[in-house]
Design a protein around this motif. Structure first.
Motif, PDB file in Angstrom:
ATOM      1  N   VAL A  13       1.244  -1.204   0.049  1.00 11.27           N
ATOM      2  CA  VAL A  13       0.047   0.168  -0.189  1.00 11.27           C
ATOM      3  C   VAL A  13       1.103   1.043   0.039  1.00 11.27           C
ATOM      4  CG1 VAL A  13      -1.454   1.357   1.007  1.00 11.27           C
ATOM      5  CG2 VAL A  13      -2.158  -1.156   1.396  1.00 11.27           C
ATOM      6  N   GLU A  14       1.839   1.326   0.676  1.00  5.08           N
ATOM      7  CA  GLU A  14       2.755   2.455   0.759  1.00  5.08           C
ATOM      8  C   GLU A  14       3.104   2.453  -0.763  1.00  5.08           C
ATOM      9  OE1 GLU A  14       4.789   2.743   4.318  1.00  5.08           O
ATOM     10  OE2 GLU A  14       2.790   2.487   5.651  1.00  5.08           O
ATOM     11  N   ALA A  15       4.103   1.756  -0.819  1.00 10.63           N
ATOM     12  CA  ALA A  15       4.389   1.415  -2.240  1.00 10.63           C
ATOM     13  C   ALA A  15       3.606   2.394  -3.708  1.00 10.63           C
ATOM     14  CB  ALA A  15       5.332  -0.061  -2.560  1.00 10.63           C
ATOM     15  N   VAL A  16       2.376   1.537  -3.309  1.00 10.00           N
ATOM     16  CA  VAL A  16       1.639   2.386  -3.894  1.00 10.00           C
ATOM     17  C   VAL A  16       0.737   4.119  -4.481  1.00 10.00           C
ATOM     18  CG1 VAL A  16      -0.814   2.600  -5.185  1.00 10.00           C
ATOM     19  CG2 VAL A  16       0.062  -0.271  -4.569  1.00 10.00           C
ATOM     20  N   LEU A  17       1.261   4.714  -2.642  1.00  9.94           N
ATOM     21  CA  LEU A  17       1.007   5.364  -2.317  1.00  9.94           C
ATOM     22  C   LEU A  17       1.617   6.238  -3.234  1.00  9.94           C
ATOM     23  CD1 LEU A  17      -0.305   5.256   0.714  1.00  9.94           C
ATOM     24  CD2 LEU A  17      -1.243   5.542  -0.691  1.00  9.94           C
ATOM     25  N   ILE A  65      -5.284   6.398   4.935  1.00 11.11           N
ATOM     26  CA  ILE A  65      -4.933   4.768   4.747  1.00 11.11           C
ATOM     27  C   ILE A  65      -3.470   4.681   5.873  1.00 11.11           C
ATOM     28  CG2 ILE A  65      -2.896   3.706   3.236  1.00 11.11           C
ATOM     29  CD1 ILE A  65      -5.112   4.963   1.289  1.00 11.11           C
ATOM     30  N   ASN A  66      -2.937   5.997   6.309  1.00 11.75           N
ATOM     31  CA  ASN A  66      -2.161   5.749   6.787  1.00 11.75           C
ATOM     32  C   ASN A  66      -2.637   5.921   8.588  1.00 11.75           C
ATOM     33  OD1 ASN A  66       0.760   6.897   8.061  1.00 11.75           O
ATOM     34  ND2 ASN A  66      -0.174   8.573   8.809  1.00 11.75           N
ATOM     35  N   GLY A  67      -3.774   6.118   9.008  1.00  7.87           N
ATOM     36  CA  GLY A  67      -4.818   5.299  10.059  1.00  7.87           C
ATOM     37  C   GLY A  67      -4.567   4.212  10.098  1.00  7.87           C
ATOM     38  N   ALA A  68      -5.289   4.146   9.235  1.00 13.98           N
ATOM     39  CA  ALA A  68      -6.097   2.524   9.204  1.00 13.98           C
ATOM     40  C   ALA A  68      -4.445   1.526   8.637  1.00 13.98           C
ATOM     41  CB  ALA A  68      -6.435   2.214   7.607  1.00 13.98           C
ATOM     42  N   VAL A  93     -10.543   0.957  -0.076  1.00 11.20           N
ATOM     43  CA  VAL A  93     -11.342   2.387  -0.824  1.00 11.20           C
ATOM     44  C   VAL A  93     -10.570   3.566  -0.939  1.00 11.20           C
ATOM     45  CG1 VAL A  93     -13.204   3.936   0.106  1.00 11.20           C
ATOM     46  CG2 VAL A  93     -13.371   1.372  -0.069  1.00 11.20           C
ATOM     47  N   SER A  94      -9.919   3.914   0.369  1.00  9.19           N
ATOM     48  CA  SER A  94      -9.146   5.058   0.159  1.00  9.19           C
ATOM     49  C   SER A  94      -8.139   5.370  -0.641  1.00  9.19           C
ATOM     50  CB  SER A  94      -8.330   5.469   1.148  1.00  9.19           C
ATOM     51  OG  SER A  94      -9.324   5.687   2.512  1.00  9.19           O
ATOM     52  N   SER A  95      -7.567   4.104  -1.333  1.00  9.47           N
ATOM     53  CA  SER A  95      -6.767   4.031  -2.083  1.00  9.47           C
ATOM     54  C   SER A  95      -6.843   4.212  -3.725  1.00  9.47           C
ATOM     55  CB  SER A  95      -5.821   2.429  -2.366  1.00  9.47           C
ATOM     56  OG  SER A  95      -4.918   2.312  -1.004  1.00  9.47           O
ATOM     57  N   THR A  96      -8.346   3.629  -3.893  1.00  7.38           N
ATOM     58  CA  THR A  96      -8.972   3.619  -5.261  1.00  7.38           C
ATOM     59  C   THR A  96      -9.600   5.129  -5.837  1.00  7.38           C
ATOM     60  OG1 THR A  96      -9.967   1.276  -4.645  1.00  7.38           O
ATOM     61  CG2 THR A  96     -11.319   2.687  -6.466  1.00  7.38           C
ATOM     62  N   THR A  97      -9.649   5.562  -4.385  1.00  4.12           N
ATOM     63  CA  THR A  97     -10.072   7.318  -4.285  1.00  4.12           C
ATOM     64  C   THR A  97      -8.960   7.922  -5.061  1.00  4.12           C
ATOM     65  OG1 THR A  97     -11.894   7.652  -2.097  1.00  4.12           O
ATOM     66  CG2 THR A  97     -11.313   9.039  -2.962  1.00  4.12           C
ATOM     67  N   MET A  98      -7.656   7.837  -4.529  1.00  4.15           N
ATOM     68  CA  MET A  98      -6.364   8.503  -4.897  1.00  4.15           C
ATOM     69  C   MET A  98      -6.152   8.174  -6.087  1.00  4.15           C
ATOM     70  SD  MET A  98      -3.939   8.549  -1.942  1.00  4.15           S
ATOM     71  CE  MET A  98      -3.286   9.050  -2.584  1.00  4.15           C
ATOM     72  N   LEU A  99      -6.954   7.152  -6.920  1.00  3.10           N
ATOM     73  CA  LEU A  99      -5.956   6.642  -7.771  1.00  3.10           C
ATOM     74  C   LEU A  99      -6.858   6.952  -8.680  1.00  3.10           C
ATOM     75  CD1 LEU A  99      -5.106   2.833  -7.782  1.00  3.10           C
ATOM     76  CD2 LEU A  99      -3.323   4.235  -8.245  1.00  3.10           C
TER      77      LEU A  99
END
Lengths: 271, 134
Positions: A13-17, A65-68, A93-99
């Motif tokens: 997740v962090e790499a994707v971010l 994402i960071n909090g979760a 969900v939040s990663s999808t929002t960012m993408l």
């Protein structure tokens, strides 16, 4: 779920971010530095840099994402399976929002530099409409909003970019549902007029103030009467770009007696 | 009886990450996602503490806070603003209206929220005991 698996998920997740943020910064700095912005509920046009606005928009999903991730790392052994699932799902969900935001930024960047392209192929508008309506049915049900889709049988298959038209419909239908109150109704209709296919998305929500309609398709615009509902204000700008790339046009009308009617037309090209 | 916290938050993501550690500490969490119904629900539920966002559909968190302080039933309820908007104007308005604290979502690690909440609930308990004794 063991700690190692969770850690692996979080590393991915962090790499994707990181990748997402790099793309955003690259795209934002590459585009025109002096974008125009219409402030919420105001007809005043302000000159603003693109970067601070979009970074602000990305801060919420990133914080979530960071909090979760923090909760998952610190409390792996004390969280219930249900809580772990909730937090992992939230990261998704939040990663999808960012993408999605990154996709929007890239689209805008291409549109403004004249590099935006669509891929037309012989397709059925009725099928595209049917797919989108099925996709939104669960959301409409949750919000207790009626969703009705109709398509006239006389529309032949024609050349358009089905993925991009889906993107336009996705934006219009999600807005219509978002701005509908409980027991509201959203109707979507496709019809043929001469050599044009006309698609209307109607809701019975709060409508758009008359003086703000002209700004509806500008970047970052959000109507003043949206009641605190959040959005990036990029969807309609991109929808306009997609429709125009098809040689069509998009506009908004009042949906008498109440609500908004978003309409777009694209040429029926059967060659 | 677990302490009851009403969490006025329309964003499901923020609600999820902040409610999980509070639930783990044993608090009862009731979510209100729409600003327009918040005041009435808070009066009905009589929570020990309210976490209140500012940008909400219907009615803003600052307007909710103002109304809570004007109503006899809720003028002493602990209200902590939990928001993304840290402008000086918002903070001073919230304090002027009577917020007990103003926390920024970006600056709080969710797992640390229960400690901050517990302090306020503790103060309320002491206050309640003093009131009873007098």
């Amino acid at each position: 779920m063991n700690q190692l698996t969770l850690l692996n998920i979080l590393i991915i997740v962090e790499a994707v971010l990181l990748l997402v943020l790099s793309l955003v910064v690259f795209s934002s700095t590459k585009g025109s530095p002096k974008e125009k912005k219409v402030v919420k509920g105001d007809t005043k046009v302000l000159k603003e840099d693109f970067l601070p606005i979009i970074v602000h928009e990305m801060r919420s999903p990133l914080s979530i994402i960071n909090g979760a991730a923090d909760l998952l790392v610190k409390n792996t052994n004390s969280l219930s399976v249900e809580q772990i699932h909730t937090l992992l799902n939230q990261i998704k969900v939040s990663s999808t929002t960012m993408l999605d935001m990154v996709g929007s930024i890239l689209d805008i960047s291409k549109m403004e530099s004249g590099r935006f392209e669509i891929t037309k192929k012989m397709s059925s508008i009725s099928l595209v409409l049917g797919d989108e309506c099925s996709y939104f049915e669960p959301l409409a049900k949750i919000k207790d909003v009626g969703l009705e889709c109709t398509s006239n049988v006389d529309i032949p298959d024609f050349n358009f970019d089905p993925d991009r038209i889906k993107q336009v419909l996705n934006n219009l239908i999600s807005n219509a549902i978002k701005f509908s109150s409980e027991k509201g109704k959203v109707t979507i209709n496709a019809r043929k007029e001469g050599n044009k296919c006309i698609i209307e998305v109607c809701d019975v929500g709060v409508g758009i103030p008359k003086e703000e309609k002209q700004h509806l398709f500008q970047k970052f615009f959000q109507a003043s009467n949206q009641g605190g509902r959040k959005g990036t204000g990029l969807g309609l700008f991109i929808s306009k770009g997609i429709v125009e790339a098809h040689g069509g046009k998009i506009w908004a009308e009042d949906n008498e007696p109440k609500g908004t009617k978003m309409i777009f037309q694209i040429p029926i090209d059967t060659n | 009886m677990p302490k009851k916290i009403m969490f006025v938050e329309d964003d499901e993501g923020f609600y999820n990450i902040f409610s999980v550690p509070l639930k783990m500490k044993g608090y009862e969490i009731i979510r209100i996602a729409d600003g327009s119904s918040a005041v009435e629900k808070i009066i009905t539920e009589t929570p020990d503490l309210v976490l209140l966002d500012i940008v909400l559909p219907g009615t803003s968190g600052l307007d909710i806070l103002k109304e809570l302080r004007e109503r006899d039933e809720t003028k002493s309820t602990v209200v902590i603003m939990l928001t993304n908007f840290g402008s000086d104007e918002n903070i001073s308005r919230a304090m002027e209206y009577g917020a007990n604290d103003y926390l920024m979502k970006y600056n709080i690690v969710p797992s640390e929220l229960p400690d901050k909440i517990a302090a306020y609930l503790g103060e309320c308990q002491e206050f309640a005991v003093k009131m009873t004794e007098s």
